[in-house]
Design an enzyme around this catalytic site. Structure first.
Site, PDB file in Angstrom:
ATOM      1  N   GLU A 176       0.811  -1.219   0.000  1.00 48.47           N
ATOM      2  CA  GLU A 176       0.000   0.000   0.000  1.00 48.47           C
ATOM      3  C   GLU A 176       0.848   1.273   0.000  1.00 48.47           C
ATOM      4  O   GLU A 176       0.393   2.342   0.392  1.00 48.47           O
ATOM      5  CB  GLU A 176      -0.939  -0.008   1.207  1.00 48.47           C
ATOM      6  CG  GLU A 176      -1.928  -1.149   1.179  1.00 48.47           C
ATOM      7  CD  GLU A 176      -2.763  -1.218   2.439  1.00 48.47           C
ATOM      8  OE1 GLU A 176      -3.687  -0.405   2.588  1.00 48.47           O
ATOM      9  OE2 GLU A 176      -2.479  -2.086   3.288  1.00 48.47           O
TER      10      GLU A 176
ATOM     11  N   SER B 122      -6.163  -2.855   2.140  1.00 48.43           N
ATOM     12  CA  SER B 122      -6.650  -2.342   0.853  1.00 48.43           C
ATOM     13  C   SER B 122      -7.191  -3.440  -0.049  1.00 48.43           C
ATOM     14  O   SER B 122      -7.194  -3.322  -1.266  1.00 48.43           O
ATOM     15  CB  SER B 122      -5.549  -1.569   0.110  1.00 48.43           C
ATOM     16  OG  SER B 122      -5.361  -0.300   0.676  1.00 48.43           O
TER      17      SER B 122
ATOM     18  N   TYR C  49      -9.420   2.518  -5.303  1.00 50.10           N
ATOM     19  CA  TYR C  49      -8.491   3.563  -5.724  1.00 50.10           C
ATOM     20  C   TYR C  49      -8.631   3.980  -7.183  1.00 50.10           C
ATOM     21  O   TYR C  49      -7.776   4.671  -7.713  1.00 50.10           O
ATOM     22  CB  TYR C  49      -7.052   3.114  -5.423  1.00 50.10           C
ATOM     23  CG  TYR C  49      -6.878   2.794  -3.951  1.00 50.10           C
ATOM     24  CD1 TYR C  49      -7.056   3.776  -2.984  1.00 50.10           C
ATOM     25  CD2 TYR C  49      -6.570   1.511  -3.523  1.00 50.10           C
ATOM     26  CE1 TYR C  49      -6.930   3.484  -1.637  1.00 50.10           C
ATOM     27  CE2 TYR C  49      -6.438   1.217  -2.174  1.00 50.10           C
ATOM     28  CZ  TYR C  49      -6.617   2.213  -1.238  1.00 50.10           C
ATOM     29  OH  TYR C  49      -6.497   1.932   0.099  1.00 50.10           O
TER      30      TYR C  49
ATOM     31  N   ARG D  16     -11.345   3.146  11.601  1.00 49.29           N
ATOM     32  CA  ARG D  16     -12.507   3.028  10.724  1.00 49.29           C
ATOM     33  C   ARG D  16     -12.920   1.572  10.674  1.00 49.29           C
ATOM     34  O   ARG D  16     -12.086   0.698  10.446  1.00 49.29           O
ATOM     35  CB  ARG D  16     -12.156   3.508   9.308  1.00 49.29           C
ATOM     36  CG  ARG D  16     -13.363   3.840   8.438  1.00 49.29           C
ATOM     37  CD  ARG D  16     -12.996   3.944   6.973  1.00 49.29           C
ATOM     38  NE  ARG D  16     -12.798   2.636   6.383  1.00 49.29           N
ATOM     39  CZ  ARG D  16     -11.795   2.326   5.548  1.00 49.29           C
ATOM     40  NH1 ARG D  16     -10.884   3.218   5.226  1.00 49.29           N
ATOM     41  NH2 ARG D  16     -11.709   1.093   5.055  1.00 49.29           N
TER      42      ARG D  16
ATOM     43  N   ASP E  91     -15.449  -1.424   9.077  1.00 53.57           N
ATOM     44  CA  ASP E  91     -16.177  -1.728   7.850  1.00 53.57           C
ATOM     45  C   ASP E  91     -17.279  -2.752   8.106  1.00 53.57           C
ATOM     46  O   ASP E  91     -17.078  -3.706   8.870  1.00 53.57           O
ATOM     47  CB  ASP E  91     -15.219  -2.255   6.782  1.00 53.57           C
ATOM     48  CG  ASP E  91     -14.167  -1.223   6.392  1.00 53.57           C
ATOM     49  OD1 ASP E  91     -14.423  -0.014   6.588  1.00 53.57           O
ATOM     50  OD2 ASP E  91     -13.092  -1.618   5.912  1.00 53.57           O
TER      51      ASP E  91
ATOM     52  N   GLU F 117     -13.955  -5.712   9.791  1.00 49.48           N
ATOM     53  CA  GLU F 117     -12.605  -5.432  10.283  1.00 49.48           C
ATOM     54  C   GLU F 117     -12.517  -3.991  10.778  1.00 49.48           C
ATOM     55  O   GLU F 117     -13.413  -3.179  10.552  1.00 49.48           O
ATOM     56  CB  GLU F 117     -11.571  -5.647   9.175  1.00 49.48           C
ATOM     57  CG  GLU F 117     -11.768  -4.740   7.963  1.00 49.48           C
ATOM     58  CD  GLU F 117     -10.718  -4.975   6.895  1.00 49.48           C
ATOM     59  OE1 GLU F 117      -9.682  -5.623   7.177  1.00 49.48           O
ATOM     60  OE2 GLU F 117     -10.915  -4.494   5.765  1.00 49.48           O
TER      61      GLU F 117
ATOM     62  N   ASN G 121      -9.778  -0.698  10.702  1.00 54.88           N
ATOM     63  CA  ASN G 121      -8.592  -0.125  10.074  1.00 54.88           C
ATOM     64  C   ASN G 121      -8.033   0.949  10.999  1.00 54.88           C
ATOM     65  O   ASN G 121      -8.684   1.969  11.243  1.00 54.88           O
ATOM     66  CB  ASN G 121      -8.955   0.499   8.728  1.00 54.88           C
ATOM     67  CG  ASN G 121      -9.626  -0.489   7.788  1.00 54.88           C
ATOM     68  OD1 ASN G 121      -8.968  -1.224   7.080  1.00 54.88           O
ATOM     69  ND2 ASN G 121     -10.960  -0.522   7.820  1.00 54.88           N
TER      70      ASN G 121
ATOM     71  N   GLY H 168      -7.150   5.203   5.039  1.00 54.79           N
ATOM     72  CA  GLY H 168      -6.781   6.195   4.036  1.00 54.79           C
ATOM     73  C   GLY H 168      -7.127   7.612   4.464  1.00 54.79           C
ATOM     74  O   GLY H 168      -8.185   7.854   5.032  1.00 54.79           O
TER      75      GLY H 168
END
Length: 343
Positions: A13, A183, A249, A288, A290, A303, A305, A309
Site C-alpha cells: 500500500e 486495501s 483507488y 474506521r 467496515d 474489520e 482499520n 486512508g
C-alpha cells in the site's frame, strides 16, 4: 507545531500511503503547522539545512517519494532494516509524528513499538491494538467474544490446511483474504471448489495465514470512530464487483453516500457496533470499521482499520465533512485526540 508526516514504507500500500501523506502534510501546513513529509523506508539523504522550514514544497517531496518506488523491490532484496537514513532522528525533533503509513510495517504495530521505545509521540493506536486489528483472524475472535456481529469464518495456515471447504463445515460462496493484508490486496470471492483453490493460492502468495469467511451479500458501509465516538455512516456502492483494491483507488468506480440512506434505527445500531468493536480491540484515537448489511437489516462488522486512508477524498474526511469539519480541521482533530494518549 513541528510535525513529521511519516508515509511511504515498503508495503503493498506504499502508493496509497504517499497520497495520504501528501494530503495530510499540505492540510497541516494550511493550518500554519510546520509539517514535512518523510518517507519511512527511503528516509532523507542528509540532515543539512532547516528541517521544519516555512518554505517547503510538499508536492516536490511526494514526487521524490514516488520516484523511489521504482527501486523498491531492488532495495528490499539487499536491505533488512525498515527505517531509512535519518528517519528516527527527524522524528525525534518533531512535536508529533502523523502516521500516514498503511499496511504491513506501518499499520501492524511495529513502527508504533519503535516510536514508543524512543519516546516519540505519534497519531493513532498503540502497538498492541494496532497488531490485533491488523490480524483479521484475531479481530474475528475478539468480535465473537465481545458480541460484535461478524461473518462465520476461520483462519488457515499455509501447508497445514485442507483445500476442501467442506472439511470445515462451510458452504460456498466464501471470501478468502490474507490475514494481515490491507486495501483488499489478495482478496478473492470463491463460488465453487475450483475458484476456492485459486483463491487460497492467491492469498497464500502474500502471507502464510489466510482468513476464509462466509460471503455476505449486501450493502457495504464504513464508520469512523474518533476518540470513541462514531461519525456518520458512509455507504460504498461499487459499480462493479465488490470494494476491492481496484474499486477503492480508481476514480468513479464507486458511489459513496454520506450520510448513508438508512433508517435512523439501523444507523444508530451500526454506530453502536462500530464503537463496540473499537472498544473490544482497545483502539485509541481513531479508526474506521467496515460493515456489510443484508436486506433484512442483519449487519456484520468485517474489520477495523487503525490507519485508514487519509487522502482528501477518503472515507473518514467525507464523514467528517457531514458534521461540519473540513479536511485540514480533521487532520488537526486526529492529532488532538492522539495527544490524549500522552496526558
Amino acid at each position: 507545531m513541528n510535525i513529521v508526516v511519516l508515509a511511504g514504507g515498503n508495503s503493498t500500500e506504499r502508493e496509497v500511503s504517499i497520497s495520504s501523506g501528501q494530503g495530510v502534510c499540505q492540510a497541516l501546513r494550511e493550518r500554519n503547522h510546520k509539517a514535512i513529509l518523510v518517507d519511512a523506508y527511503f528516509g532523507k539523504e542528509s540532515m543539512d539545512g532547516e528541517l521544519f522550514s516555512e518554505k517547503y514544497d510538499t508536492e516536490q517531496a511526494a514526487a521524490w517519494m514516488r520516484k523511489q518506488s521504482n527501486n523498491l523491490e531492488e532495495v528490499m532484496k539487499t536491505r533488512q532494516e525498515f527505517f531509512g537514513p535519518h528517519v528516527l532522528e527527524i522524528c525525534q525533533k518533531a512535536d508529533i509524528v502523523f502516521l500516514a503509513l498503511h499496511g504491513a510495517n506501518g499499520e501492524d504495530g511495529k513502527v508504533q513499538s519503535v516510536l514508543d521505545l524512543m519516546g516519540i509521540k505519534y497519531t493513532g493506536c498503540g502497538p498492541l491494538s494496532s497488531g490485533m486489528a491488523m490480524d483479521k483472524g484475531i479481530t474475528k475472535m475478539v468480535f465473537e467474544a465481545k458480541g460484535v456481529p461478524t461473518p462465520k469464518g476461520m483462519t488457515l495456515e499455509k501447508g497445514e490446511c485442507s483445500s476442501y471447504l467442506s472439511d470445515y463445515g462451510m458452504d460456498f460462496p466464501v471470501i478468502v483474504k490474507p490475514c494481515c493484508g490491507g486495501s483488499s490486496v489478495g482478496v478473492c470471492i470463491a463460488h465453487n471448489q475450483q475458484e476456492y483453490g485459486a483463491a487460497l493460492m492467491e492469498a497464500f502468495s502474500y502471507e502464510n495465514q489466510v482468513v476464509v469467511e462466509q460471503f455476505i451479500t449486501g450493502r457495504e458501509f464504513s464508520v469512523a470512530v474518533v476518540d470513541g465516538k462514531a461519525y456518520p455512516v458512509i455507504e460504498i456502492a461499487p459499480l462493479e464487483g465488490f470494494y476491492d483494491y481496484k474499486n477503492k483507488y480508481s476514480a468513479g468506480s464507486c458511489v459513496e453516500t454520506c450520510p448513508a440512506d438508512l433508517p435512523a434505527s439501523l444507523t444508530k445500531e451500526m454506530q453502536m457496533y462500530a464503537e463496540k468493536g473499537y472498544e473490544a480491540l482497545n483502539l485509541q484515537a481513531y479508526a474506521r470499521l467496515d460493515f456489510l448489511m443484508e436486506e433484512d437489516g442483519s449487519m456484520y462488522c468485517l474489520e477495523a482499520n487503525t490507519l485508514p486512508g487519509m487522502t482528501p477524498t477518503s472515507l473518514i474526511p467525507q464523514e467528517a465533512s457531514v458534521i461540519g469539519m473540513n479536511y485540514p480541521q480533521l487532520c488537526e482533530k486526529l492529532i488532538e485526540v492522539s495527544l490524549k494518549k500522552y496526558q
